[in-house]
Design a protein around this motif. Structure first.
Motif, PDB file in Angstrom:
ATOM      1  N   THR A  81       0.830  -1.204   0.000  1.00  9.43           N
ATOM      2  CA  THR A  81       0.000   0.000   0.000  1.00  9.43           C
ATOM      3  C   THR A  81       0.866   1.257   0.000  1.00  9.43           C
ATOM      4  O   THR A  81       1.566   1.516   0.974  1.00  9.43           O
ATOM      5  CB  THR A  81      -0.932   0.005   1.227  1.00  9.43           C
ATOM      6  N   PRO A  82       0.826   2.043  -1.084  1.00  3.86           N
ATOM      7  CA  PRO A  82       1.576   3.304  -1.108  1.00  3.86           C
ATOM      8  C   PRO A  82       1.116   4.230   0.014  1.00  3.86           C
ATOM      9  O   PRO A  82      -0.061   4.262   0.365  1.00  3.86           O
ATOM     10  CB  PRO A  82       1.213   3.899  -2.479  1.00  3.86           C
ATOM     11  N   GLY A  83       2.074   4.970   0.565  1.00  8.65           N
ATOM     12  CA  GLY A  83       1.763   5.930   1.621  1.00  8.65           C
ATOM     13  C   GLY A  83       1.873   5.368   3.024  1.00  8.65           C
ATOM     14  O   GLY A  83       1.810   6.117   3.983  1.00  8.65           O
ATOM     15  N   ILE A  84       2.029   4.053   3.145  1.00 10.23           N
ATOM     16  CA  ILE A  84       2.173   3.429   4.459  1.00 10.23           C
ATOM     17  C   ILE A  84       3.653   3.286   4.768  1.00 10.23           C
ATOM     18  O   ILE A  84       4.432   2.803   3.939  1.00 10.23           O
ATOM     19  CB  ILE A  84       1.484   2.044   4.502  1.00 10.23           C
ATOM     20  N   SER A  85       4.047   3.704   5.938  1.00 11.70           N
ATOM     21  CA  SER A  85       5.434   3.640   6.366  1.00 11.70           C
ATOM     22  C   SER A  85       5.573   2.581   7.454  1.00 11.70           C
ATOM     23  O   SER A  85       4.932   2.682   8.500  1.00 11.70           O
ATOM     24  CB  SER A  85       5.866   5.011   6.908  1.00 11.70           C
ATOM     25  N   LEU A  86       6.364   1.570   7.186  1.00 11.92           N
ATOM     26  CA  LEU A  86       6.625   0.535   8.191  1.00 11.92           C
ATOM     27  C   LEU A  86       7.899   0.861   8.947  1.00 11.92           C
ATOM     28  O   LEU A  86       8.885   1.276   8.355  1.00 11.92           O
ATOM     29  CB  LEU A  86       6.734  -0.841   7.534  1.00 11.92           C
ATOM     30  N   ARG A  87       7.849   0.637  10.232  1.00  9.38           N
ATOM     31  CA  ARG A  87       8.980   0.919  11.122  1.00  9.38           C
ATOM     32  C   ARG A  87       9.270  -0.312  11.963  1.00  9.38           C
ATOM     33  O   ARG A  87       8.498  -1.270  11.979  1.00  9.38           O
ATOM     34  CB  ARG A  87       8.632   2.088  12.054  1.00  9.38           C
ATOM     35  N   ASP A  88      10.357  -0.230  12.711  1.00  5.93           N
ATOM     36  CA  ASP A  88      10.687  -1.311  13.639  1.00  5.93           C
ATOM     37  C   ASP A  88       9.544  -1.542  14.623  1.00  5.93           C
ATOM     38  O   ASP A  88       9.322  -2.657  15.078  1.00  5.93           O
ATOM     39  CB  ASP A  88      11.974  -1.000  14.410  1.00  5.93           C
ATOM     40  N   ALA A  89       8.790  -0.492  14.921  1.00  9.96           N
ATOM     41  CA  ALA A  89       7.665  -0.591  15.847  1.00  9.96           C
ATOM     42  C   ALA A  89       6.530  -1.436  15.286  1.00  9.96           C
ATOM     43  O   ALA A  89       5.582  -1.745  15.999  1.00  9.96           O
ATOM     44  CB  ALA A  89       7.150   0.797  16.207  1.00  9.96           C
ATOM     45  N   ASP A  90       6.629  -1.811  14.018  1.00 13.31           N
ATOM     46  CA  ASP A  90       5.633  -2.676  13.409  1.00 13.31           C
ATOM     47  C   ASP A  90       6.070  -4.138  13.406  1.00 13.31           C
ATOM     48  O   ASP A  90       5.469  -4.960  12.723  1.00 13.31           O
ATOM     49  CB  ASP A  90       5.347  -2.218  11.973  1.00 13.31           C
ATOM     50  N   SER A  91       7.070  -4.447  14.195  1.00  9.33           N
ATOM     51  CA  SER A  91       7.555  -5.829  14.278  1.00  9.33           C
ATOM     52  C   SER A  91       6.487  -6.731  14.905  1.00  9.33           C
ATOM     53  O   SER A  91       5.529  -6.249  15.519  1.00  9.33           O
ATOM     54  CB  SER A  91       8.829  -5.900  15.120  1.00  9.33           C
ATOM     55  N   LEU A  92       6.669  -8.011  14.760  1.00  9.69           N
ATOM     56  CA  LEU A  92       5.739  -8.981  15.343  1.00  9.69           C
ATOM     57  C   LEU A  92       5.632  -8.784  16.855  1.00  9.69           C
ATOM     58  O   LEU A  92       4.526  -8.708  17.398  1.00  9.69           O
ATOM     59  CB  LEU A  92       6.195 -10.410  15.018  1.00  9.69           C
ATOM     60  N   ALA A  93       6.758  -8.676  17.532  1.00  6.78           N
ATOM     61  CA  ALA A  93       6.744  -8.531  18.996  1.00  6.78           C
ATOM     62  C   ALA A  93       6.061  -7.231  19.422  1.00  6.78           C
ATOM     63  O   ALA A  93       5.257  -7.221  20.362  1.00  6.78           O
ATOM     64  CB  ALA A  93       8.168  -8.587  19.550  1.00  6.78           C
ATOM     65  N   ALA A  94       6.365  -6.131  18.733  1.00  8.73           N
ATOM     66  CA  ALA A  94       5.756  -4.847  19.085  1.00  8.73           C
ATOM     67  C   ALA A  94       4.259  -4.856  18.804  1.00  8.73           C
ATOM     68  O   ALA A  94       3.469  -4.325  19.594  1.00  8.73           O
ATOM     69  CB  ALA A  94       6.435  -3.721  18.312  1.00  8.73           C
ATOM     70  N   THR A  95       3.862  -5.471  17.700  1.00  6.07           N
ATOM     71  CA  THR A  95       2.438  -5.557  17.370  1.00  6.07           C
ATOM     72  C   THR A  95       1.702  -6.412  18.386  1.00  6.07           C
ATOM     73  O   THR A  95       0.582  -6.076  18.804  1.00  6.07           O
ATOM     74  CB  THR A  95       2.250  -6.117  15.943  1.00  6.07           C
ATOM     75  N   GLU A  96       2.316  -7.482  18.824  1.00  3.70           N
ATOM     76  CA  GLU A  96       1.689  -8.335  19.835  1.00  3.70           C
ATOM     77  C   GLU A  96       1.492  -7.564  21.143  1.00  3.70           C
ATOM     78  O   GLU A  96       0.424  -7.641  21.756  1.00  3.70           O
ATOM     79  CB  GLU A  96       2.527  -9.584  20.063  1.00  3.70           C
ATOM     80  N   ARG A  97       2.484  -6.783  21.545  1.00  3.88           N
ATOM     81  CA  ARG A  97       2.344  -5.953  22.761  1.00  3.88           C
ATOM     82  C   ARG A  97       1.197  -4.957  22.602  1.00  3.88           C
ATOM     83  O   ARG A  97       0.402  -4.748  23.505  1.00  3.88           O
ATOM     84  CB  ARG A  97       3.637  -5.194  23.064  1.00  3.88           C
ATOM     85  N   TYR A  98       1.134  -4.339  21.427  1.00  5.33           N
ATOM     86  CA  TYR A  98       0.105  -3.347  21.151  1.00  5.33           C
ATOM     87  C   TYR A  98      -1.288  -3.964  21.240  1.00  5.33           C
ATOM     88  O   TYR A  98      -2.189  -3.411  21.885  1.00  5.33           O
ATOM     89  CB  TYR A  98       0.339  -2.759  19.750  1.00  5.33           C
ATOM     90  N   LEU A  99      -1.466  -5.122  20.624  1.00  5.19           N
ATOM     91  CA  LEU A  99      -2.772  -5.787  20.652  1.00  5.19           C
ATOM     92  C   LEU A  99      -3.140  -6.231  22.063  1.00  5.19           C
ATOM     93  O   LEU A  99      -4.311  -6.156  22.452  1.00  5.19           O
ATOM     94  CB  LEU A  99      -2.780  -6.976  19.690  1.00  5.19           C
ATOM     95  N   GLN A 100      -2.172  -6.675  22.831  1.00  5.53           N
ATOM     96  CA  GLN A 100      -2.444  -7.082  24.219  1.00  5.53           C
ATOM     97  C   GLN A 100      -2.794  -5.884  25.084  1.00  5.53           C
ATOM     98  O   GLN A 100      -3.650  -5.977  25.960  1.00  5.53           O
ATOM     99  CB  GLN A 100      -1.237  -7.814  24.799  1.00  5.53           C
ATOM    100  N   ARG A 101      -2.158  -4.752  24.830  1.00  9.43           N
ATOM    101  CA  ARG A 101      -2.406  -3.538  25.613  1.00  9.43           C
ATOM    102  C   ARG A 101      -3.752  -2.913  25.261  1.00  9.43           C
ATOM    103  O   ARG A 101      -4.345  -2.210  26.073  1.00  9.43           O
ATOM    104  CB  ARG A 101      -1.290  -2.524  25.348  1.00  9.43           C
ATOM    105  N   ASN A 102      -4.222  -3.157  24.039  1.00  7.17           N
ATOM    106  CA  ASN A 102      -5.462  -2.545  23.544  1.00  7.17           C
ATOM    107  C   ASN A 102      -6.402  -3.626  23.021  1.00  7.17           C
ATOM    108  O   ASN A 102      -6.745  -3.631  21.838  1.00  7.17           O
ATOM    109  CB  ASN A 102      -5.129  -1.547  22.427  1.00  7.17           C
TER     110      ASN A 102
END
Length: 138
Positions: A16-37
């Motif tokens: 998808t053009p316009g989407i910027s992926l960062r280290d914060a989009d890693s599997l581990a970071a995403t899992e933390r995010y989903l657990q927190r929210n």
């Protein structure tokens, strides 16, 4: 959205053009995010494939949306609006009535989308970021 959707969501983001992926989009970071929210991020599925997603979280007072996207072939069908509404309803059930989204200045399509949905461009604030590691991709 669950962590089991991660690979499909990342694949969608990469195409998808316009989407910027960062280290914060890693599997581990995403899992933390989903657990927190829990229960605030969503995917849209058509014919067994992920065709849209949105991530949503909060700080206890304000909501934040990230990575709202829908595959071009599935746009203009109300998917993005439905994803956003699910997030806003989930936040409202927690007493959170104001939500923000950051849009890259280079992403004209996203800017047009949000303005067209009644979201207001903030010109009264500047966002400052600090990255402890100094890594620009954090």
């Amino acid at each position: 959205m669950t962590i089991d959707d991660y690979d499909d969501v990342i694949a969608l983001m990469k195409q998808t053009p316009g989407i910027s992926l960062r280290d914060a989009d890693s599997l581990a970071a995403t899992e933390r995010y989903l657990q927190r929210n829990p229960g605030l991020s969503f995917v849209a599925v058509a014919s067994g494939a992920v065709v849209g997603c949105v991530m949503c979280g909060h700080d206890g007072r304000r909501g934040y949306l990230q990575h709202l996207l829908v595959q071009p072939a599935h746009r203009r069908a109300g998917i993005a609006s439905a994803l956003v509404e699910r997030c806003l309803a989930g936040l409202a059930s927690l007493g959170i009535l104001k939500t923000h989204i950051d849009v890259l200045q280079t992403n004209a399509l996203a800017q047009q989308y949000w303005a067209g949905k009644g979201w207001k461009l903030r010109t009264d604030i500047h966002r400052y970021s600090f990255t402890r590691s100094g890594d620009a991709n954090a």
